[in-house]
Enzyme design. Structure first.
Site, PDB file in Angstrom:
ATOM      1  N   ASP A  32       0.876  -1.187   0.000  1.00  0.00           N
ATOM      2  CA  ASP A  32       0.000   0.000   0.000  1.00  0.00           C
ATOM      3  C   ASP A  32       0.905   1.226   0.000  1.00  0.00           C
ATOM      4  OD1 ASP A  32      -1.890   1.938   0.338  1.00  0.00           O
ATOM      5  OD2 ASP A  32      -2.507   1.327   2.340  1.00  0.00           O
ATOM      6  N   THR A  90       2.682   4.895  -1.830  1.00  0.00           N
ATOM      7  CA  THR A  90       2.372   6.077  -2.610  1.00  0.00           C
ATOM      8  C   THR A  90       2.759   5.803  -4.057  1.00  0.00           C
ATOM      9  OG1 THR A  90       4.567   7.036  -2.252  1.00  0.00           O
ATOM     10  CG2 THR A  90       2.868   7.548  -0.626  1.00  0.00           C
TER      11      THR A  90
END
Length: 276
Positions: free
Chosen positions: A155, A157
């Site tokens: 998860d 950026t």
């Protein structure tokens, strides 16, 4: 006077939201972090000027990251989340009764701290006794792990700043080593409108590492273009072969067993990104 924030998603396109309050604006050790209240999407977390999550549409991303691989694996007892300091993926993971332990490795402790304070409906599960929260480098955590996890979720950026290494073939090979013999992993892989080359490269790298590789999508209004992709790699289990008996009756707002299967039906221009 109205205050507006624009995320410049490409050189020629952006998304704009009216800001009603600024809670935090801080340069952490890793990135610029802003926590704001918006008129349309509620509280919003921004990292380096990019929308990470909002109270209004967060459930789509977090449900699709978590439930697709967790239903693909027949017994996901030990799960790792790399990144995801807002806690939304952890919240969804804990809805699965098989999960005995969920480890979160987030490089920026400030993301965890401010998410707990300003995004409690997202981050509330981080204090669950089944969760091990580590403020550390996820890339290095993977490098040190072997045959440890049933499912790994990346998860991250977008591939800038501290997340650059999380989009490399070496990282996917490390994930394969960190997974057990029938392990499954998933990563968010940006959008097919503006990041075709990224999706194509990631899919090729994952395909060369995992016997089963699939791309799926979801609609997330505050992410660039609104159409978001995820790449799943599996050593054994195919997300398209999940039996109806495997699906739990979960409290979700986007994900359903039908969505699980439909998400892999790709528009032609997206399907072409998976073809060498």
């Amino acid at each position: 006077m109205s205050i507006w924030f624009t995320e410049k998603q490409t050189e020629h396109f952006g998304i704009t939201a009216r800001i009603t309050k600024t809670y935090v604006s801080e340069q952490t050790d890793f990135q610029q972090l802003d926590m704001v209240e918006t008129a349309e999407f509620g509280n919003m977390l921004l990292l380096d000027g990019m929308v990470m999550t909002t109270e209004k549409d967060e459930f789509v991303y977090h449900e699709m990251v978590a439930h697709v691989p967790l239903h693909t694996h027949p017994n996901p007892e030990h799960v790792l989340v790399v990144g995801g300091g807002d806690g939304g993926v952890i919240r969804e993971i804990l809805k699965h009764p098989e999960v005995k332990k969920a480890t979160l490795v987030e490089i920026d402790g400030k993301v965890i701290e401010y998410s707990k304070q300003y995004l409690p409906t997202i981050a509330g599960a981080l204090d669950d006794p089944r969760v091990d929260v580590q403020v550390a480098d996820g890339f290095m955590h993977i490098a040190k792990s072997e045959n440890e996890y049933d499912v790994i979720m990346v998860d991250s950026t977008e591939p800038v700043g501290p997340a650059v290494n999380l989009f490399t073939k070496g990282f996917y090979e490390g994930i394969s080593k960190a997974l057990k013999e029938d392990g499954v992993f998933v990563a968010q892989t940006d959008n097919p409108w503006f990041q075709k080359s990224l999706i194509k490269t990631v899919f090729k790298d994952v395909s060369e590492t995992f016997p089963v590789t699939r791309l799926y999508t979801a609609n997330i209004p505050t992410y660039p273009s609104g159409l978001w992709s995820f790449t799943i790699g599996s050593k054994k289990h195919d997300p398209l072969d999940v039996s109806d008996e495997r699906f739990h009756d979960l409290a979700t707002q986007y994900y359903t067993p039908a969505i699980h299967k439909a998400a892999f039906a790709l528009p032609k221009f997206v399907q072409e990104l998976t073809e060498s």
